[in-house]
Scaffold this active site. Sequence first.
Site, short mmCIF file in Angstrom:
data_model
loop_
_atom_site.label_atom_id
_atom_site.label_comp_id
_atom_site.label_asym_id
_atom_site.label_seq_id
_atom_site.Cartn_x
_atom_site.Cartn_y
_atom_site.Cartn_z
N THR A 182 3.79 -1.36 -5.15
CA THR A 182 2.46 -1.17 -5.75
C THR A 182 1.34 -1.11 -4.71
OG1 THR A 182 2.16 -3.56 -6.07
CG2 THR A 182 3.24 -2.33 -7.85
N TYR A 189 -3.40 -5.60 -1.44
CA TYR A 189 -3.40 -4.24 -1.98
C TYR A 189 -4.58 -4.06 -2.95
CZ TYR A 189 1.49 -4.02 -0.34
OH TYR A 189 2.64 -4.05 0.40
N GLN A 195 11.21 -8.18 4.60
CA GLN A 195 10.73 -6.87 4.15
C GLN A 195 10.23 -6.10 5.38
OE1 GLN A 195 7.19 -4.99 1.39
NE2 GLN A 195 8.19 -6.85 0.66
N TYR A 225 10.64 -1.30 2.99
CA TYR A 225 9.50 -0.56 2.44
C TYR A 225 9.32 0.77 3.16
CZ TYR A 225 6.23 -2.22 6.21
OH TYR A 225 5.59 -2.49 7.40
N ARG A 234 -3.25 7.37 5.38
CA ARG A 234 -2.29 8.31 5.96
C ARG A 234 -2.97 9.45 6.71
NH1 ARG A 234 1.04 9.78 0.68
NH2 ARG A 234 -1.12 9.89 -0.07
N GLY A 249 7.41 3.41 -3.96
CA GLY A 249 6.06 3.41 -4.51
C GLY A 249 5.87 4.56 -5.48
N ARG A 301 2.63 6.30 -8.15
CA ARG A 301 1.27 6.26 -8.69
C ARG A 301 1.20 6.81 -10.10
NH1 ARG A 301 -2.53 8.13 -3.66
NH2 ARG A 301 -4.12 7.30 -5.06
N GLN A 340 6.71 10.24 -11.08
CA GLN A 340 7.25 10.01 -9.74
C GLN A 340 8.46 9.08 -9.78
OE1 GLN A 340 3.59 8.65 -7.89
NE2 GLN A 340 3.31 10.61 -6.86
#
Length: 322
Positions: free
Chosen positions: A20, A61, A182, A210, A236, A288, A290, A294
């Site tokens: 998330t 986040y 992780q 991840y 990004r 992940g 959104r 997806q």
Amino acid sequence: MQKRRLGNTDMEITPLGLGTWAIGGGNWSFGWGPQDDADSLAAIHKALDLGINWIDTAAAYGLGHSEEIVGRAVRERAPNERPYIFTKCSLVWDETSNGQVRNVLKADSIRREAEASLRRLGVEVIDLYQIHWPVPDEDIEEGWSTLADLQRAGKVRYIGVSNFNVAQMERARAIAPISSLQPPYSLIHREIEAEILPYCQQHNIGVIVYSPMASGLLTGRMTRERVAALPDNDWRKHHPDFQEPRLSRNLALAKLLGDIGYRYGRTAGEVAVAWTLRHPAVTGAIVGARRPEQISELIGAAEFRLSPNDLEEIENFLRANP
């Protein structure tokens, strides 16, 4: 969907977990640009409908927003549909931060973070509480001791680490067992294969990786035009993996994954995730999403297995394009 035991815990988790990071939105320094909360809630519900039984989030986040959305989605489910909830501490902010976070591993800060996460998530106990980053390094022992205290107090069920190296895990293990690590892991970033994954296997530390699709680069949907159109508040846009000379190589790798997936009716993203799950030290991969569609495009990675020929084809590409 098959399940795997996570390290030394009693949790049997699905090979895929919902990440998330992106649904936190773009109001902080590592945001992914604008995000619609309705899409986020729909994505969470779709993941749970498809059998995913764990959600990974973090206080940082969206500066708490991701945890709030996760908590809202979980409250909308029946009690017997509650997934495991994993979250993280050690990145903090305040009203003057202007979207920036800073690293803190002091005991009083972590205790405050834990209480705030419990409130935002709307739960009485966190299933897995993780140190987000081992920074500052000199405070690792204090931070890990505090997580162990929270576990003894019943605030969290299990404790884990994120982004730690072997030496740092050794220091933590001297204080209390580590249930999970992780780390980042993908076809673009394989650094953990040399020492970290063997160490985790040796010490029964579960591994939930991840960015198995390299933050969207290996989904098959990223293009040069989409990269150019990323908003300025999407982290990004400024990362070397999304810039030349790496971008052309990464998009060519994504095309290869798409070609391999086409043979099996799978997406490039499913191939990328399945590649990480092939490693015996990896318990699960965080995917992940959104929007709900997806998740539908990625769920097949949980059961998909690459053939030896597929793996060799991928390795040949990587050798030719280091």
